[in-house]
Design a protein around this motif. Sequence first.
Motif, PDB file in Angstrom:
ATOM      1  N   ASP A  76       0.833  -1.204   0.000  1.00 42.45           N
ATOM      2  CA  ASP A  76       0.000   0.000   0.000  1.00 42.45           C
ATOM      3  C   ASP A  76       0.866   1.250   0.000  1.00 42.45           C
ATOM      4  N   ILE A  77       1.989   1.197  -0.662  1.00 40.36           N
ATOM      5  CA  ILE A  77       2.951   2.302  -0.652  1.00 40.36           C
ATOM      6  C   ILE A  77       2.368   3.522  -1.350  1.00 40.36           C
ATOM      7  N   LEU A  78       2.448   4.668  -0.686  1.00 45.54           N
ATOM      8  CA  LEU A  78       1.918   5.913  -1.217  1.00 45.54           C
ATOM      9  C   LEU A  78       2.976   6.726  -1.954  1.00 45.54           C
ATOM     10  N   SER A  79       4.229   6.627  -1.523  1.00 49.76           N
ATOM     11  CA  SER A  79       5.300   7.409  -2.121  1.00 49.76           C
ATOM     12  C   SER A  79       6.647   6.786  -1.774  1.00 49.76           C
ATOM     13  N   ILE A  80       7.620   6.979  -2.678  1.00 49.21           N
ATOM     14  CA  ILE A  80       8.986   6.531  -2.407  1.00 49.21           C
ATOM     15  C   ILE A  80       9.940   7.726  -2.396  1.00 49.21           C
ATOM     16  N   SER A  81       9.405   8.920  -2.321  1.00 45.16           N
ATOM     17  CA  SER A  81      10.211  10.128  -2.374  1.00 45.16           C
ATOM     18  C   SER A  81      11.230  10.162  -1.238  1.00 45.16           C
ATOM     19  N   THR A 106       7.974   9.889  -8.588  1.00 42.56           N
ATOM     20  CA  THR A 106       8.496   8.523  -8.586  1.00 42.56           C
ATOM     21  C   THR A 106       9.676   8.373  -9.525  1.00 42.56           C
ATOM     22  N   VAL A 107       9.554   8.889 -10.735  1.00 40.95           N
ATOM     23  CA  VAL A 107      10.631   8.772 -11.715  1.00 40.95           C
ATOM     24  C   VAL A 107      11.859   9.553 -11.266  1.00 40.95           C
ATOM     25  N   GLU A 109      12.918   9.933  -8.344  1.00 36.68           N
ATOM     26  CA  GLU A 109      13.612   9.151  -7.318  1.00 36.68           C
ATOM     27  C   GLU A 109      14.509   8.074  -7.920  1.00 36.68           C
ATOM     28  N   LEU A 110      14.255   7.691  -9.160  1.00 38.46           N
ATOM     29  CA  LEU A 110      14.985   6.585  -9.784  1.00 38.46           C
ATOM     30  C   LEU A 110      16.042   7.043 -10.778  1.00 38.46           C
ATOM     31  N   LYS A 111      16.223   8.324 -10.978  1.00 34.57           N
ATOM     32  CA  LYS A 111      17.110   8.822 -12.036  1.00 34.57           C
ATOM     33  C   LYS A 111      18.576   8.508 -11.794  1.00 34.57           C
ATOM     34  N   ASN A 112      18.974   8.329 -10.552  1.00 36.76           N
ATOM     35  CA  ASN A 112      20.382   8.043 -10.254  1.00 36.76           C
ATOM     36  C   ASN A 112      20.746   6.581 -10.444  1.00 36.76           C
ATOM     37  N   TYR A 135       6.987   8.642 -20.818  1.00 32.92           N
ATOM     38  CA  TYR A 135       7.671   9.464 -19.821  1.00 32.92           C
ATOM     39  C   TYR A 135       8.734   8.664 -19.087  1.00 32.92           C
ATOM     40  N   VAL A 136       8.399   7.447 -18.687  1.00 34.54           N
ATOM     41  CA  VAL A 136       9.354   6.605 -17.970  1.00 34.54           C
ATOM     42  C   VAL A 136      10.534   6.244 -18.863  1.00 34.54           C
ATOM     43  N   LEU A 137      10.261   5.874 -20.111  1.00 30.52           N
ATOM     44  CA  LEU A 137      11.339   5.477 -21.016  1.00 30.52           C
ATOM     45  C   LEU A 137      12.281   6.636 -21.318  1.00 30.52           C
ATOM     46  N   HIS A 138      11.724   7.827 -21.419  1.00 25.24           N
ATOM     47  CA  HIS A 138      12.566   8.983 -21.737  1.00 25.24           C
ATOM     48  C   HIS A 138      13.481   9.353 -20.573  1.00 25.24           C
ATOM     49  N   HIS A 139      12.973   9.326 -19.361  1.00 21.93           N
ATOM     50  CA  HIS A 139      13.750   9.767 -18.206  1.00 21.93           C
ATOM     51  C   HIS A 139      14.573   8.657 -17.579  1.00 21.93           C
ATOM     52  N   LEU A 140      14.287   7.411 -17.923  1.00 23.97           N
ATOM     53  CA  LEU A 140      15.069   6.280 -17.399  1.00 23.97           C
ATOM     54  C   LEU A 140      15.569   5.446 -18.584  1.00 23.97           C
ATOM     55  N   PRO A 141      16.562   5.926 -19.312  1.00 25.81           N
ATOM     56  CA  PRO A 141      16.996   5.244 -20.537  1.00 25.81           C
ATOM     57  C   PRO A 141      17.633   3.880 -20.305  1.00 25.81           C
ATOM     58  N   SER A 142      18.057   3.568 -19.104  1.00 23.10           N
ATOM     59  CA  SER A 142      18.693   2.274 -18.842  1.00 23.10           C
ATOM     60  C   SER A 142      17.689   1.126 -18.758  1.00 23.10           C
TER      61      SER A 142
END
Length: 254
Positions: A76-81, A106-107, A109-112, A135-142
């Motif tokens: 039931d996670i609301l945020s991972i910030s 969310t995205v 938080e995962l950029k690093n 949006y996810v594919l563009h900001h998380l190219p890996s």
Amino acid sequence: MEIYKPENEDLLPKRVIQRDTDVTHLHLTRRGLTYIPDLSRFSMLRCVWLNNNKIREVSRAPFNCCLTELYLQNNDILSISGALRHLTCLQVLLLFNNQMKCLEETVSELKNMQDLHTLSLYLNPFTQDPEYHQYVLHHLPSVRFLDTKEVKQEERRRAFKLFSVERQRVLDTIAFGRRALPPPTGRKLTSSTTKQAGHHGSRKSHSDDREKPSVPKSIIQFSIMNWTGTSTSQWNHLDGLSKPASGILTVKLR
């Protein structure tokens, strides 16, 4: 901590686990957990299963930075910030079927996570956004596998065109040469106005000068180097012959 309760001894058998540094994989699924216990003491921990619990909040303290796989689906996670960005070695992250509502948060938080190749976020409220996938594919190219599906190159191109409009325009201009921008609409320069611009002291004008909007035209311009005139080692030994001059040929297509 819950992992040291007698009923959980099967997770950490005493005959194998003698020190905290011996723990590399930890299974805590279906334990009814409402929060994540502090796991930072396990410095060699690489994979953690915390799925199918009742976790609502994720804080930064529980995980060490060497974690490579994290399974948090069906909670039931609301945020991972502010909770996962230090996990720069993470390769697999499953967060589907939670209650996260902010896609950008969310995205971000995962950029690093430069090694993140498998990501699952479906069945979260923000996945209802029609541009979620791009949006996810563009900001998380890996990421190579998103929501259990392999990412295709065509999907990446669509995401690039959608979220990198300026960069795409530049690529389009250099694909077959340089695209000249159309002239701005407004006053059309005539011979008299050109003459006036060259002589700042002159105030002469013609009665027939009128403001006419210019017609935008698309012009493709590219240049070709004339390599036949380039000096070579052979020319250096022929003193009596003149060297042909190199030139650049410019072509405009309307």
